[in-house]
Design a protein around this motif. Structure first.
Motif, PDB file in Angstrom:
ATOM      1  N   ALA A 302       0.690  -1.120   0.121  1.00 58.47           N
ATOM      2  CA  ALA A 302       0.024  -0.021  -0.077  1.00 58.47           C
ATOM      3  C   ALA A 302       0.786   1.297  -0.100  1.00 58.47           C
ATOM      4  N   PHE A 303       2.033   1.305   0.820  1.00 59.49           N
ATOM      5  CA  PHE A 303       2.840   2.507   0.751  1.00 59.49           C
ATOM      6  C   PHE A 303       3.323   2.544  -0.478  1.00 59.49           C
ATOM      7  N   LEU A 304       3.972   1.615  -1.116  1.00 58.68           N
ATOM      8  CA  LEU A 304       4.586   1.869  -2.527  1.00 58.68           C
ATOM      9  C   LEU A 304       3.581   2.165  -3.637  1.00 58.68           C
ATOM     10  N   PHE A 314       8.219   2.829  -9.973  1.00 61.95           N
ATOM     11  CA  PHE A 314       8.417   1.573  -9.181  1.00 61.95           C
ATOM     12  C   PHE A 314       9.499   0.788  -9.618  1.00 61.95           C
ATOM     13  N   VAL A 315       9.547   0.571 -10.878  1.00 58.36           N
ATOM     14  CA  VAL A 315      10.853  -0.356 -11.179  1.00 58.36           C
ATOM     15  C   VAL A 315      12.269   0.098 -10.735  1.00 58.36           C
ATOM     16  N   VAL A 316      12.449   1.761 -10.868  1.00 56.09           N
ATOM     17  CA  VAL A 316      13.503   2.240 -10.315  1.00 56.09           C
ATOM     18  C   VAL A 316      13.732   1.916  -8.814  1.00 56.09           C
ATOM     19  N   LEU A 317      12.588   2.200  -7.923  1.00 57.67           N
ATOM     20  CA  LEU A 317      12.675   2.078  -6.589  1.00 57.67           C
ATOM     21  C   LEU A 317      12.933   0.542  -6.424  1.00 57.67           C
ATOM     22  N   VAL A 318      12.333  -0.388  -6.968  1.00 54.72           N
ATOM     23  CA  VAL A 318      12.576  -1.866  -6.756  1.00 54.72           C
ATOM     24  C   VAL A 318      13.921  -1.968  -6.881  1.00 54.72           C
ATOM     25  N   ALA A 319      14.551  -1.760  -8.193  1.00 58.74           N
ATOM     26  CA  ALA A 319      15.862  -1.884  -8.406  1.00 58.74           C
ATOM     27  C   ALA A 319      16.864  -1.297  -7.340  1.00 58.74           C
ATOM     28  N   LEU A 320      16.780  -0.249  -6.975  1.00 56.41           N
ATOM     29  CA  LEU A 320      17.613   0.327  -6.057  1.00 56.41           C
ATOM     30  C   LEU A 320      17.525  -0.585  -4.354  1.00 56.41           C
ATOM     31  N   LEU A 362      17.075 -10.660 -12.892  1.00 57.36           N
ATOM     32  CA  LEU A 362      18.172  -9.811 -13.408  1.00 57.36           C
ATOM     33  C   LEU A 362      19.022  -8.983 -12.531  1.00 57.36           C
ATOM     34  N   MET A 363      18.126  -8.467 -11.628  1.00 53.54           N
ATOM     35  CA  MET A 363      18.713  -7.488 -10.272  1.00 53.54           C
ATOM     36  C   MET A 363      19.407  -8.369  -9.530  1.00 53.54           C
ATOM     37  N   VAL A 364      18.878  -9.873  -9.130  1.00 53.97           N
ATOM     38  CA  VAL A 364      19.816 -10.660  -8.343  1.00 53.97           C
ATOM     39  C   VAL A 364      21.050 -10.909  -9.120  1.00 53.97           C
ATOM     40  N   GLU A 365      21.075 -11.174 -10.333  1.00 51.11           N
ATOM     41  CA  GLU A 365      22.294 -11.403 -11.351  1.00 51.11           C
ATOM     42  C   GLU A 365      23.353 -10.105 -11.012  1.00 51.11           C
ATOM     43  N   ALA A 366      22.680  -8.949 -10.993  1.00 55.73           N
ATOM     44  CA  ALA A 366      23.652  -7.615 -10.641  1.00 55.73           C
ATOM     45  C   ALA A 366      24.299  -7.582  -9.298  1.00 55.73           C
ATOM     46  N   ALA A 367      23.305  -8.131  -8.346  1.00 58.23           N
ATOM     47  CA  ALA A 367      23.885  -8.444  -6.901  1.00 58.23           C
ATOM     48  C   ALA A 367      24.859  -9.471  -6.615  1.00 58.23           C
ATOM     49  N   LEU A 368      25.218 -10.427  -7.845  1.00 55.68           N
ATOM     50  CA  LEU A 368      26.091 -11.539  -7.746  1.00 55.68           C
ATOM     51  C   LEU A 368      27.573 -10.741  -7.860  1.00 55.68           C
ATOM     52  N   ILE A 369      27.505  -9.647  -8.693  1.00 55.81           N
ATOM     53  CA  ILE A 369      28.752  -9.075  -8.765  1.00 55.81           C
ATOM     54  C   ILE A 369      28.815  -7.570  -8.622  1.00 55.81           C
ATOM     55  N   THR A 370      28.079  -7.381  -7.110  1.00 50.69           N
ATOM     56  CA  THR A 370      28.185  -6.049  -6.622  1.00 50.69           C
ATOM     57  C   THR A 370      28.948  -6.390  -5.176  1.00 50.69           C
ATOM     58  N   MET A 402      24.075  -4.953 -17.423  1.00 50.35           N
ATOM     59  CA  MET A 402      22.851  -5.719 -16.859  1.00 50.35           C
ATOM     60  C   MET A 402      21.875  -4.570 -16.733  1.00 50.35           C
ATOM     61  N   PHE A 403      22.438  -3.460 -16.203  1.00 53.25           N
ATOM     62  CA  PHE A 403      21.277  -2.492 -16.320  1.00 53.25           C
ATOM     63  C   PHE A 403      20.600  -2.113 -17.549  1.00 53.25           C
ATOM     64  N   LEU A 404      21.553  -1.878 -18.581  1.00 52.06           N
ATOM     65  CA  LEU A 404      20.906  -1.549 -19.810  1.00 52.06           C
ATOM     66  C   LEU A 404      19.980  -2.811 -20.220  1.00 52.06           C
ATOM     67  N   CYS A 405      20.203  -4.001 -19.836  1.00 54.54           N
ATOM     68  CA  CYS A 405      19.200  -5.179 -20.097  1.00 54.54           C
ATOM     69  C   CYS A 405      17.851  -4.906 -19.315  1.00 54.54           C
ATOM     70  N   VAL A 406      17.888  -4.576 -17.995  1.00 54.13           N
ATOM     71  CA  VAL A 406      16.667  -4.238 -17.428  1.00 54.13           C
ATOM     72  C   VAL A 406      15.943  -3.152 -18.158  1.00 54.13           C
ATOM     73  N   VAL A 407      16.498  -2.029 -18.786  1.00 58.55           N
ATOM     74  CA  VAL A 407      15.744  -0.882 -19.380  1.00 58.55           C
ATOM     75  C   VAL A 407      15.195  -1.583 -20.544  1.00 58.55           C
ATOM     76  N   ILE A 408      15.832  -2.279 -21.203  1.00 57.43           N
ATOM     77  CA  ILE A 408      15.345  -3.055 -22.401  1.00 57.43           C
ATOM     78  C   ILE A 408      14.090  -3.845 -22.231  1.00 57.43           C
ATOM     79  N   LEU A 409      14.424  -4.774 -21.161  1.00 55.22           N
ATOM     80  CA  LEU A 409      13.420  -5.509 -20.652  1.00 55.22           C
ATOM     81  C   LEU A 409      11.833  -4.713 -20.136  1.00 55.22           C
ATOM     82  N   TYR A 410      12.095  -3.605 -19.638  1.00 56.31           N
ATOM     83  CA  TYR A 410      11.018  -2.808 -19.176  1.00 56.31           C
ATOM     84  C   TYR A 410      10.206  -2.002 -20.367  1.00 56.31           C
TER      85      TYR A 410
END
Length: 423
Positions: A302-304, A314-320, A362-370, A402-410
């Motif tokens: 509800a807050f989101l 929403f996508v940007v917030l969830v990615a962060l 995809l975002m979990v993938e990004a976390a694997l190299i963060t 990976m972030f570019l891939c997320v943008v294309i996916l959106y």
């Protein structure tokens, strides 16, 4: 305030070094007791979770992955791909990315992909004059394809948590997985060509034929597993069992590269990883039960919904959020903890749950190299005996891809949804 306190306690436990499974399970049990709920809900939740048929795919895929790892299949795959593209500009880098994609399609494990291909590719690429940071980053990022190109253990867990079709998730991962493969390979070719990095000599046709025949059984196994799942011939769990049996036949009888001692080590490694995963699943289920009774997912949803009115925001917030969570949590824990919290809000804004699952992976993938908990960074550091700083800096360009891939996916949701629903 309740949400803030719960997250504060959870992060404190993790930073103190408490294992993820015990941090989640212990906090969930404490919340049940403090909230006046029956603590017997905890064992009931665990039993109902671990009784799921789909979770049988996890140890079976891990067994298949470890048998192939110990049997040297990654070495054969790399040699075959290198024989065909190694003489291109940046050819070794391209061969490395393709090999990661092929092994990912067989094993479904990012760690196994990074370790297997890294062991073979790193010495070869460094010998040919490739910059070490580029090599380390390429292998760390290429290993992440293991959880996007199906079969994928995080997709299995996401499907289990959300009760969505695992087969649909596997199909949805094909498009983004191939896109990421192209992005990684294209960048590697351009970068290596601009820097004048070395290439291997063009292989002769007999050498290509020999290398291809050597790798053919493993590629055929991947084709059987993937085609069987997509064609409806067997479930993901059955596919995992067939894949494990096929891996044993290939490494023991065909290639004869797996000894009984190596098979025993592969079994022990798979068992240890399976126990760790299922303990995290059990702990996350207790924690999930507690936060559901506290109505925290509904409150956050509800807050989101109120705070973010646009899908883009929403996508940007969830990615962060997922990137921040990735600083202290590994991939599977992120999927288990965040899916029940974020999915209701995502569906409220009109996102398809299958699409959202691929976005999360995809975002979990990004976390694997963060850093500091980017698991693939530590894998490559261990394999290459390098510094974590060199590996992390080398992975930055691939993280941006990976972030570019997320943008294309959106922008193009059909990248994930066309194959499972429209093809």
């Amino acid at each position: 305030m309740t949400v803030f306190l719960i997250l504060l306690v959870l992060f404190s436990l993790l930073l103190l070094g408490v294992p993820v499974a015990f941090a989640l399970g212990g906090l969930g049990l404490s919340m049940l007791v403090v909230g006046g709920f029956s603590p017997l809900m905890a064992p009931q939740a665990i039993l109902s979770t671990l009784d799921g048929f789909i979770l049988l795919a996890v140890p079976l895929f891990l067994l298949m992955s470890n048998v192939l790892l110990k049997g040297g299949v990654g070495r054969d795959l790399y040699a075959a791909v290198q024989a065909w593209v190694g003489h291109w500009p940046g050819g070794l880098a391209v061969a490395t990315v393709i090999s990661c994609g092929l092994f990912a399609a067989i094993s479904g494990s990012s760690v196994a992909t990074a370790a297997t291909i890294g062991t073979v590719a790193i010495p070869e690429m460094l010998k040919r004059g490739y910059e070490k940071r580029f090599v380390f980053g390429l292998l760390a990022a290429g290993g992440t394809l293991g959880i996007l190109i199906p079969p994928s253990i995080p997709m299995i867990v996401y499907g289990f948590v959300t009760e969505e079709s695992v087969i649909a998730l596997f199909l949805a991962g094909v498009g983004p997985g191939l896109l990421l493969l192209v992005l990684f390979g294209g960048y590697a070719m351009v970068y290596a060509s601009m820097r004048g990095m070395g290439r291997s000599e063009k292989a002769s046709w007999p050498e290509r034929r020999h290398a291809t025949l050597r790798a053919f059984p493993s590629m055929a196994l991947a084709a059987v597993v993937v085609a069987g799942i997509y064609g409806g011939a067997f479930t993901p769990t059955e596919a995992a069992a067939i894949g494990f049996a096929g891996a044993v036949v290939i490494t023991v009888l065909v290639l004869r590269t797996l000894s009984w001692l190596q098979f025993w080590e592969a079994t022990k490694d798979a068992m240890a990883t399976t126990v760790a995963i299922l303990m995290i699943v059990a702990g996350a289920k207790v924690f999930g039960k507690a936060i559901t009774l506290y109505r925290i997912p509904q409150d956050i949803s509800a807050f989101l919904s109120d705070a973010v009115s646009s899908p883009v925001g929403f996508v940007v917030l969830v990615a962060l959020i997922l990137l921040v969570m990735g600083l202290v949590l590994e991939a599977l824990s992120m999927v288990l903890i965040m899916t029940p919290v974020l999915l209701p809000a995502a569906m409220g804004l009109g996102f398809d749950p299958i699409w959202f699952g691929i976005f999360m992976v995809l975002m979990v993938e990004a976390a694997l190299i963060t850093p500091p908990v980017g698991l693939n960074l530590y894998v490559i550091q261990s394999v290459a005996r390098a510094t974590l700083g060199d590996v992390a800096r080398g992975a930055v360009p691939f993280l941006l891809l990976m972030f570019l891939c997320v943008v294309i996916l959106y922008l193009v949701p059909d990248l994930a949804l066309y194959i499972p629903f429209k093809l």
